[in-house]
Design an enzyme around this catalytic site. Structure first.
Site, PDB file in Angstrom:
ATOM      1  N   ARG A   1     -65.596  11.787 -19.809  1.00  0.00           N
ATOM      2  CA  ARG A   1     -64.944  12.386 -20.970  1.00  0.00           C
ATOM      3  C   ARG A   1     -65.599  13.734 -21.228  1.00  0.00           C
ATOM      4  NH1 ARG A   1     -61.552   9.215 -20.251  1.00  0.00           N
ATOM      5  NH2 ARG A   1     -60.589   7.728 -21.694  1.00  0.00           N
TER       6      ARG A   1
ATOM      7  N   ASP B   1     -62.918  17.609 -14.451  1.00  0.00           N
ATOM      8  CA  ASP B   1     -61.587  17.010 -14.545  1.00  0.00           C
ATOM      9  C   ASP B   1     -61.275  16.578 -15.965  1.00  0.00           C
ATOM     10  OD1 ASP B   1     -59.148  16.024 -13.262  1.00  0.00           O
ATOM     11  OD2 ASP B   1     -59.909  14.030 -13.767  1.00  0.00           O
TER      12      ASP B   1
ATOM     13  N   GLU C   1     -57.894  18.992 -24.372  1.00  0.00           N
ATOM     14  CA  GLU C   1     -56.943  18.950 -23.261  1.00  0.00           C
ATOM     15  C   GLU C   1     -55.522  19.075 -23.792  1.00  0.00           C
ATOM     16  OE1 GLU C   1     -57.712  15.457 -20.914  1.00  0.00           O
ATOM     17  OE2 GLU C   1     -59.818  15.967 -20.615  1.00  0.00           O
TER      18      GLU C   1
ATOM     19  N   HIS D   1     -57.274  16.542 -15.719  1.00  0.00           N
ATOM     20  CA  HIS D   1     -57.475  15.097 -15.936  1.00  0.00           C
ATOM     21  C   HIS D   1     -56.632  14.288 -14.956  1.00  0.00           C
ATOM     22  CE1 HIS D   1     -59.069  12.308 -19.280  1.00  0.00           C
ATOM     23  NE2 HIS D   1     -58.916  11.587 -18.174  1.00  0.00           N
TER      24      HIS D   1
END
Length: 328
Positions: free
Chosen positions: A237, A261, A266, A285
């Site tokens: 996270r 990632d 986001e 992600h």
């Protein structure tokens, strides 16, 4: 003879409102489903809901609607992290939580390995040279002989440890406590030894859920403990890494690069400096999104639904105090 009443399952959809593929085909005979994006989408059916399938792991539908879900007893999340579905009221209700631990672990391990190889071999530089039609021979680093510090010893980093070990890397795991004999790891230390092992790392891969213990786990002190040129990968996270500290470490040139990632927000805002920071690879992600992952997520939920209906123990039960489903 009156047929048995099917359980009522609330499905927390993604903002697109698209239903999970194959869910009705695979489980339509087992339950009646109520689909919703937000709490406003749930009508009078809420009172009959006894289970929830959180298809959108970012959804806060369960805590938002908890006052209207008096019969809710079990929540299954289509991800490893369950933090978005928790609140003080949800915890107080004693609702059972299960997650999708392990479904995407092999894909995420491959993704982490790809990011480490891309950094070691300077693949971004090669792609940039090709675009610029520049011929620039140079040496690259090896993963063989390098040391990986894997933060989190769950399914993702266990899969990664086996792959990294096959390439000749030394793999040190960091878990809640020290452990012996964990497959793929040369050793596993407790989180209180994190600062002791970070100076050994050529690569660091984070694959942990977001909990009270992991939020901000990698801050200025941890980044300063890394050797010059170390490479950081985060698949857990975004908030596990302190944003300001990471930007400072990248800006100083001490941190050799990062493969991210997951991010603090986001999607990441277009004006953020990370987009143009040398040595940084950003992805949206997607490390867990292998071809067929949606069907695999549905399959696990259906397995758990059948177990619930049959009175069998559920798979991947989350310890709400820890915030994840422990392996051992």
């Amino acid at each position: 003879m009156t047929p048995p009443v099917k359980p009522r399952v609330l499905v927390a959809l993604r903002p697109t409102g698209v239903e999970p593929p194959s869910l009705l085909k695979k489980a339509g005979d087992l339950a009646d489903f109520v689909f919703a994006v937000t709490a406003d989408d749930i009508g009078e059916e809420a009172a009959a809901v006894d289970s929830a399938f959180v298809w959108n792991f970012r959804s806060t539908l369960v805590p938002d609607a908890i006052d209207r879900l008096p019969r809710l007893r079990w929540v299954h999340v289509a991800a490893s992290g369950v933090d978005a579905s928790l609140s003080d009221e949800v915890r107080a209700r004693g609702i059972a939580f299960t997650n999708s631990r392990g479904v995407t672990a092999p894909a995420m391990a491959e993704y982490a390995l790809m990011l480490m190889l891309a950094h070691a071999k300077d693949l971004p530089g090669t792609i940039a040279d090709q675009a610029a039609k520049v011929w620039r021979p140079r040496e690259s680093r090896m993963l063989s002989g390098a040391t990986l510090v894997a933060i989190g010893v769950g399914p993702v980093n266990r899969e990664l440890a086996r792959r990294a070990g096959a390439l000749g890397m030394t793999v040190i795991g960091v878990g809640r406590r020290p452990r012996d004999g964990v497959d793929g790891f040369d050793r596993v230390v407790g989180s209180d030894q994190l600062l002791d092992v970070l100076p050994l790392a050529d690569h660091v891969v984070i694959a942990t859920p977001l909990t009270g213990e992991t939020r901000g786990l990698i801050g200025a002190a941890e980044l300063a403990a890394l050797p010059d040129g170390a490479h950081l990968v985060n698949l857990g996270r975004g908030a596990v890494v302190d944003e300001a500290a990471l930007m400072a470490a990248l800006g100083s040139g001490r941190l050799g690069g990062a493969g991210l990632d997951v991010l603090w927000r986001e999607p990441l805002e277009p004006e953020h400096a990370l987009w143009e920071t040398p040595g940084v690879v950003l992805s949206p992600h997607t490390s867990s999104d292998f071809v067929g992952w949606e069907d695999a997520m549905v399959d696990l939920f259906v397995r758990n639904l059948r177990r619930a209906l049959g009175g069998e123990p559920l798979l991947n039960v989350v310890d709400l105090d820890l915030g994840y489903a422990p392996i051992d």
